[in-house]
Design an enzyme around this catalytic site. Structure first.
Site, PDB file in Angstrom:
ATOM      1  N   SER A 116       0.814  -1.226   0.000  1.00 60.89           N
ATOM      2  CA  SER A 116       0.000   0.000   0.000  1.00 60.89           C
ATOM      3  C   SER A 116       0.843   1.270   0.000  1.00 60.89           C
ATOM      4  O   SER A 116       1.633   1.501   0.907  1.00 60.89           O
ATOM      5  CB  SER A 116      -0.886   0.039   1.247  1.00 60.89           C
ATOM      6  N   HIS A 143      -2.793   1.144  -4.707  1.00 62.61           N
ATOM      7  CA  HIS A 143      -2.275  -0.025  -5.441  1.00 62.61           C
ATOM      8  C   HIS A 143      -2.518   0.205  -6.930  1.00 62.61           C
ATOM      9  O   HIS A 143      -3.658   0.164  -7.397  1.00 62.61           O
ATOM     10  CB  HIS A 143      -2.976  -1.312  -4.991  1.00 62.61           C
ATOM     11  N   HIS A 171      -5.677  -8.270  -2.786  1.00 59.55           N
ATOM     12  CA  HIS A 171      -5.865  -8.904  -1.478  1.00 59.55           C
ATOM     13  C   HIS A 171      -7.081  -9.832  -1.504  1.00 59.55           C
ATOM     14  O   HIS A 171      -8.030  -9.607  -2.253  1.00 59.55           O
ATOM     15  CB  HIS A 171      -6.106  -7.848  -0.397  1.00 59.55           C
ATOM     16  N   TYR A 185      -9.453  -9.930   0.610  1.00 62.69           N
ATOM     17  CA  TYR A 185     -10.708  -9.241   0.980  1.00 62.69           C
ATOM     18  C   TYR A 185     -11.370  -8.533  -0.208  1.00 62.69           C
ATOM     19  O   TYR A 185     -12.537  -8.163  -0.132  1.00 62.69           O
ATOM     20  CB  TYR A 185     -10.471  -8.239   2.135  1.00 62.69           C
ATOM     21  N   GLU A 186     -10.628  -8.363  -1.294  1.00 64.75           N
ATOM     22  CA  GLU A 186     -11.224  -7.707  -2.470  1.00 64.75           C
ATOM     23  C   GLU A 186     -12.167  -8.650  -3.221  1.00 64.75           C
ATOM     24  O   GLU A 186     -12.848  -8.229  -4.153  1.00 64.75           O
ATOM     25  CB  GLU A 186     -10.123  -7.185  -3.392  1.00 64.75           C
ATOM     26  N   ALA A 231       2.334  -2.540   3.967  1.00 65.73           N
ATOM     27  CA  ALA A 231       2.050  -1.574   5.025  1.00 65.73           C
ATOM     28  C   ALA A 231       1.405  -2.392   6.135  1.00 65.73           C
ATOM     29  O   ALA A 231       0.556  -3.244   5.872  1.00 65.73           O
ATOM     30  CB  ALA A 231       1.088  -0.525   4.506  1.00 65.73           C
ATOM     31  N   MET A 277      -2.841  -7.454   5.970  1.00 62.14           N
ATOM     32  CA  MET A 277      -3.840  -8.260   5.257  1.00 62.14           C
ATOM     33  C   MET A 277      -3.262  -8.856   3.967  1.00 62.14           C
ATOM     34  O   MET A 277      -3.979  -9.061   2.987  1.00 62.14           O
ATOM     35  CB  MET A 277      -5.055  -7.382   4.928  1.00 62.14           C
ATOM     36  N   SER A 278      -1.967  -9.090   3.967  1.00 66.66           N
ATOM     37  CA  SER A 278      -1.326  -9.561   2.726  1.00 66.66           C
ATOM     38  C   SER A 278      -0.100 -10.407   3.053  1.00 66.66           C
ATOM     39  O   SER A 278       0.072 -10.866   4.169  1.00 66.66           O
ATOM     40  CB  SER A 278      -0.906  -8.349   1.881  1.00 66.66           C
ATOM     41  N   ASN A 323       0.640   2.565  11.163  1.00 65.07           N
ATOM     42  CA  ASN A 323      -0.177   3.085  12.263  1.00 65.07           C
ATOM     43  C   ASN A 323       0.196   2.366  13.551  1.00 65.07           C
ATOM     44  O   ASN A 323       0.613   1.217  13.535  1.00 65.07           O
ATOM     45  CB  ASN A 323      -1.675   2.897  11.964  1.00 65.07           C
ATOM     46  N   HIS A 331      -7.474   4.148   6.306  1.00 69.82           N
ATOM     47  CA  HIS A 331      -6.643   3.838   5.139  1.00 69.82           C
ATOM     48  C   HIS A 331      -5.809   5.071   4.732  1.00 69.82           C
ATOM     49  O   HIS A 331      -4.691   4.934   4.233  1.00 69.82           O
ATOM     50  CB  HIS A 331      -7.521   3.363   3.981  1.00 69.82           C
TER      51      HIS A 331
HETATM   52  N1  HPA Z   1      -4.223  -3.675  10.536  1.00 69.20           N
HETATM   53  C1  HPA Z   1      -4.266  -4.515   9.482  1.00 69.20           C
HETATM   54  N2  HPA Z   1      -3.720  -4.212   8.324  1.00 69.20           N
HETATM   55  C2  HPA Z   1      -3.087  -3.049   8.193  1.00 69.20           C
HETATM   56  C3  HPA Z   1      -3.017  -2.142   9.249  1.00 69.20           C
HETATM   57  C4  HPA Z   1      -3.615  -2.475  10.494  1.00 69.20           C
HETATM   58  O1  HPA Z   1      -3.587  -1.710  11.465  1.00 69.20           O
HETATM   59  N3  HPA Z   1      -2.310  -1.060   8.807  1.00 69.20           N
HETATM   60  C5  HPA Z   1      -1.978  -1.334   7.518  1.00 69.20           C
HETATM   61  N4  HPA Z   1      -2.462  -2.531   7.152  1.00 69.20           N
END
Ligand code: HPA
Length: 291
Positions: free
Chosen positions: A42, A73, A95, A97-98, A125, A226-227, A250, A262
């Site tokens: 990301s 992306h 991903h 989830y998409e 990320a 998530m990847s 984060n 995001h």
């Molecule tokens: N959680 C899950 N996936 C992420 C996060 C998060 O805090 N930050 C970036 N991708």
């Protein structure tokens, strides 16, 4: 992505011919035979700006390629020379989830293996799980917790393709120790501070609750995303060497006081691009001298 009106099935099995068709298409577009693959997570796609000369192929022009739909992306494959290496870069990834099947998430890895990629550098990320990690820091992935796999989502599910690897692939050294040493060395020389920790992959797309984060801490995770893990499992099945880097976007929202967005993830990506570029360039330079 599946055809409009159809649904991807968890039982989807992608046969060798489909993988080879996509590899043939990439092979037709560039005379360069890449040996190093890079996946940019990301907001990290701009790193590809250093690749020269390059062929840029939109994901939509590669048969079967899972097309990313998320902001940050780009959904392109870039093939070219970078710091003395023939590389192929995924500028953005798709991903689970998409809406893609988990097999489809592993598909690009098998395609680039067919093209000759044997070393894979994956970036993402990630959110901090470790309480000390701060946005903008980099983490060398020492190991992962395959929570998405434990929940039943493995790209290797279905008949085993013996061309790539065994039915039961070893994951005791998912991330290559020689590449770890190289990354540490480059970071030291370049004055880049590099955390080292364990990445855990969840299906997403919802971010974690504070209770989720406490659970992830208790199972030994330092960063969450998530990847990456389905890609790494596919790459290791085929015997590729893997280096993983997380850009912390984060901090751990352990008390629920700071919602995760995001936008925050993308903004951290911008600050991470220059430092990640220096690190990756140094690693490629190191690979070139490996012989
Ligand atoms: N959680 C899950 N996936 C992420 C996060 C998060 O805090 N930050 C970036 N991708």
């Amino acid at each position: 992505m599946p055809e409009a009106g159809t649904r991807p099935t968890q039982n989807e099995f992608i046969p060798l011919e489909e993988i080879q068709r996509a590899a043939d298409e990439l092979g037709r577009r560039s005379a360069i035979r890449p040996t190093v693959g890079l996946i940019m997570g990301s907001g990290l796609g701009p790193i590809a700006d250093g690749i020269q000369p390059s062929v840029v192929i939109p994901a939509s022009e590669i048969p079967g390629w899972p097309i990313p739909t998320v902001e940050g992306h780009l959904g392109r494959v870039v093939i070219g020379e970078w710091v003395g290496q023939s590389v192929l870069m995924l500028q953005g990834r798709a991903h689970y989830y998409e809406g893609h099947s988990i097999a489809r998430i592993g598909f690009p890895i098998r395609v680039i293996y067919e093209l000759g990629v044997r070393t894979l550098i994956v970036t993402n990320a990630a959110g901090a799980v470790h309480p000390d990690y701060r946005p903008g820091e980099l983490m060398l992935i020492l190991d992962h917790v395959n929570l998405i796999g434990m929940a039943g989502l493995s790209p290797l599910r279905g008949p085993n393709l013996e061309n790539y690897g065994p039915r039961f692939p070893d994951m005791s050294q998912a991330y290559d120790r020689v590449l770890h040493a190289l990354a540490r060395d480059v970071a030291r020389r370049e004055g880049i501070s590099l955390r080292e920790g364990v990445y855990v992959c969840l299906a997403g797309p919802s971010f974690e609750t504070p209770a989720d984060l406490r659970f992830l801490q208790s199972i030994g995770a330092d960063a969450v995303g998530m990847s990456t893990v389905p890609e790494v499992v596919t790459a290791r099945h085929a015997g590729m060497r893997v280096l993983g880097l997380s850009g912390i976007s984060n901090k751990a929202n352990l008390d629920g006081s700071s919602p995760t967005t995001h936008e925050e993830v993308l903004s951290a990506g911008k600050t991470l691009v220059p430092v990640l570029t220096r690190l990756v360039r140094g690693i490629l330079r190191g690979l070139a001298t490996e012989g």
